[in-house]
Design a protein around this motif. Structure first.
Motif, mmCIF file in Angstrom:
data_model
loop_
_atom_site.group_PDB
_atom_site.id
_atom_site.type_symbol
_atom_site.label_atom_id
_atom_site.label_comp_id
_atom_site.label_asym_id
_atom_site.label_seq_id
_atom_site.Cartn_x
_atom_site.Cartn_y
_atom_site.Cartn_z
ATOM 1 N N SER A 29 -3.774 -9.026 -5.934
ATOM 2 C CA SER A 29 -4.881 -8.100 -6.186
ATOM 3 C C SER A 29 -5.043 -7.953 -7.692
ATOM 4 C CB SER A 29 -4.595 -6.726 -5.548
ATOM 5 O OG SER A 29 -5.684 -5.848 -5.732
ATOM 6 N N ASP B 169 -4.010 -0.903 -3.212
ATOM 7 C CA ASP B 169 -3.743 -1.934 -2.226
ATOM 8 C C ASP B 169 -3.232 -1.280 -0.949
ATOM 9 O OD1 ASP B 169 -2.933 -4.107 -0.739
ATOM 10 O OD2 ASP B 169 -1.269 -4.651 -2.066
ATOM 11 N N ALA C 256 -1.541 -2.443 1.315
ATOM 12 C CA ALA C 256 -0.168 -2.906 1.566
ATOM 13 C C ALA C 256 0.800 -2.472 0.483
ATOM 14 C CB ALA C 256 -0.149 -4.427 1.692
ATOM 15 N N GLU D 175 -1.932 -7.303 4.578
ATOM 16 C CA GLU D 175 -2.989 -6.298 4.578
ATOM 17 C C GLU D 175 -3.308 -5.864 6.010
ATOM 18 O OE1 GLU D 175 -3.782 -5.016 1.875
ATOM 19 O OE2 GLU D 175 -3.008 -6.504 0.477
ATOM 20 N N SER E 175 4.399 -4.463 2.839
ATOM 21 C CA SER E 175 4.750 -5.487 1.853
ATOM 22 C C SER E 175 6.254 -5.505 1.608
ATOM 23 C CB SER E 175 4.010 -5.253 0.532
ATOM 24 O OG SER E 175 4.396 -4.015 -0.051
ATOM 25 N N VAL F 107 -7.996 -8.205 -1.603
ATOM 26 C CA VAL F 107 -7.257 -7.777 -0.417
ATOM 27 C C VAL F 107 -8.096 -7.823 0.848
ATOM 28 C CG1 VAL F 107 -5.658 -6.353 -1.736
ATOM 29 C CG2 VAL F 107 -7.782 -5.337 -0.867
ATOM 30 N N ASP F 108 -9.414 -7.968 0.707
ATOM 31 C CA ASP F 108 -10.290 -8.083 1.873
ATOM 32 C C ASP F 108 -10.364 -9.503 2.422
ATOM 33 O OD1 ASP F 108 -11.045 -5.404 1.858
ATOM 34 O OD2 ASP F 108 -12.700 -5.757 0.472
ATOM 35 N N ALA G 26 -0.735 -3.345 6.646
ATOM 36 C CA ALA G 26 -0.551 -2.485 5.467
ATOM 37 C C ALA G 26 0.913 -2.353 5.075
ATOM 38 C CB ALA G 26 -1.169 -1.118 5.707
ATOM 39 N N ASP H 111 -2.673 -11.915 5.488
ATOM 40 C CA ASP H 111 -1.345 -11.836 4.888
ATOM 41 C C ASP H 111 -1.189 -12.993 3.915
ATOM 42 O OD1 ASP H 111 0.049 -14.189 6.403
ATOM 43 O OD2 ASP H 111 -0.703 -12.927 8.025
#
Length: 412
Positions: free
Chosen positions: A309, A297, A299, A230, A235, A201-202, A233, A206
């Protein structure tokens, strides 16, 4: 070149983790609560559930020799804590070590907030650290099947209370002095890939796409369409089952709404604050059991997290004698191919002896996964058919409005 970049990223994350951990406050207290245990054994807890949960004994693998098992559509199982002291924040660990715990989207919540989700079917045997929450002298942790495939299991859970959310996820008192198995990956190339997957996620702002996930032993066959950001944040995830039933989930960091289209019902919940874990992501506790430290996560990508993820699949690499077997291009992207052998627990549970995964070099996102049995037949698979990174998103896609006229399950 790509492998070198992954290794450099791993060392950078390790250095950052050390800095954060050094400033972390100490853990206050540990509290355990098992299903159907006497108060004399765990004096700070009690348990209960709605209909549909079956008490089982002698299954093997369970803590204290018993568990509770629910079916699809079963609602809440609860572990109630009371008389707590020494902190008002907690980390939640759940014990998953039973072949029948196969819920692909098991939800956990506390204090009117969702704490996290986990695929019980693919989780490695041992403890899984789910995420953070807020504790009080009395509060209740709940588990439920959020319309996933498989059956939800309830066994021993643990909370570690802290004085604040600034506390580090890895507790120095957790690790054992000496154990026969450390669950650390020896091959530096595989270790680097594992770290990339655990911190996927880093590595993107998106991501949008679609994939099919099928695990034959539990009858799971679903198409997942997703947009995950992300950066803000948020989804939006749509799960279409083989029978045509559809589940939609949207989140915007503060709350999430899950809509079950076939029954015109929905569930809305506040979301617990999300923290980035520091330190090792696979540790060994004082009784030499593995603890798999999950990352919530930001998001809240729900079912999309199987690829966006892919933590459970990354944890497989700790006990699989995995090896890098090649570099390819898939969906126009550079990928590293990893093969491994399942340990005895996952092999029996998934009906597969070996696996092969294709991991995106840039992000750690899982683009393909195949598990085969001893006859060479496919036991499960994940196939991404479309993937797009960093194209920008429309925030309107992440609305968490309650659908008018639908039954609110969270009010029950």
């Amino acid at each position: 070149m790509m492998r070198t970049g992954i290794l450099q990223a791993t060392f950078a994350v390790s250095a950052l983790s050390s800095i954060v951990f050094a400033a972390s406050p100490a853990r206050a207290n540990d509290y355990y609560c098992d299903n159907d245990r006497a108060a004399s054994q765990y004096p700070n807890c009690n348990t209960g559930s709605d209909a549909g949960w079956v008490l089982r004994t002698g299954q093997g693998g369970d803590a204290n020799g018993d568990d509770r098992l629910g079916g699809p559509g079963t609602h809440f199982y609860g572990w109630s804590f009371y008389g707590l002291s020494g902190g008002n924040r907690f980390w939640l660990d759940v014990y998953l070590n039973n072949f029948d715990f196969t819920d692909t989207r098991a939800g956990y919540g506390a204090s009117s907030q969702d704490v996290g989700y986990i695929n019980q079917n693919t989780a490695p045997g041992g403890w899984s650290r789910i995420g953070t929450g807020t504790s009080y002298p009395s509060f209740r942790v709940q588990a439920w099947n959020d319309s996933g495939a498989g059956r939800t299991g309830a066994d021993l859970i643990k909370i570690q209370t802290f004085s604040s959310f600034a506390a580090a996820q890895t507790d120095a008192d957790e690790s054992a002095a000496a154990c026969a198995t450390t669950f650390q990956v020896a091959d530096p190339r595989v270790a680097a890939i594992q770290q990339k997957m655990l911190s996927a996620v880093d590595h993107y702002r998106d991501v949008q796409g679609s994939f099919r996930i099928a695990f034959s032993k539990i009858g799971q066959d679903e198409r997942v369409d997703f947009t995950v950001s992300e950066q803000i944040a948020s989804s939006s995830v749509r799960i279409t089952k083989a029978n045509g039933n559809v589940v939609e989930r949207t989140s915007n960091a503060q709350s999430a709404v899950t809509r079950y289209l076939d029954t015109s019902t929905f569930r809305k919940a506040a979301l617990a604050p999300v923290l980035r874990p520091v330190g090792a992501r696979v540790i060994v506790n004082k009784t030499c059991e593995p603890v798999y430290v999950h990352r919530q996560d930001p998001a809240w990508g729900d079912a999309a997290n199987e690829v966006t993820s892919p933590e459970n699949y990354a944890f497989w690499l700790s006990s699989s004698n995995a090896a890098v077997v090649g570099n390819e291009r898939l969906l126009g992207r550079a990928v590293t191919v990893v093969e491994g052998q399942h340990d005895a627990y996952l092999s029996r549970k998934l009906g597969a002896t070996t696996f092969k995964m294709w991991v995106d070099d840039e992000t750690g996102v899982l683009l393909k996964l195949v598990g085969t049995n001893e006859k060479g037949l496919t036991a499960y698979s994940i196939d991404v058919s479309d993937i797009r990174f960093n194209r920008g998103v429309d925030a309107k896609a992440f609305t968490v409005d309650e659908p008018a006229g639908w039954k609110n399950l969270s009010a029950e």
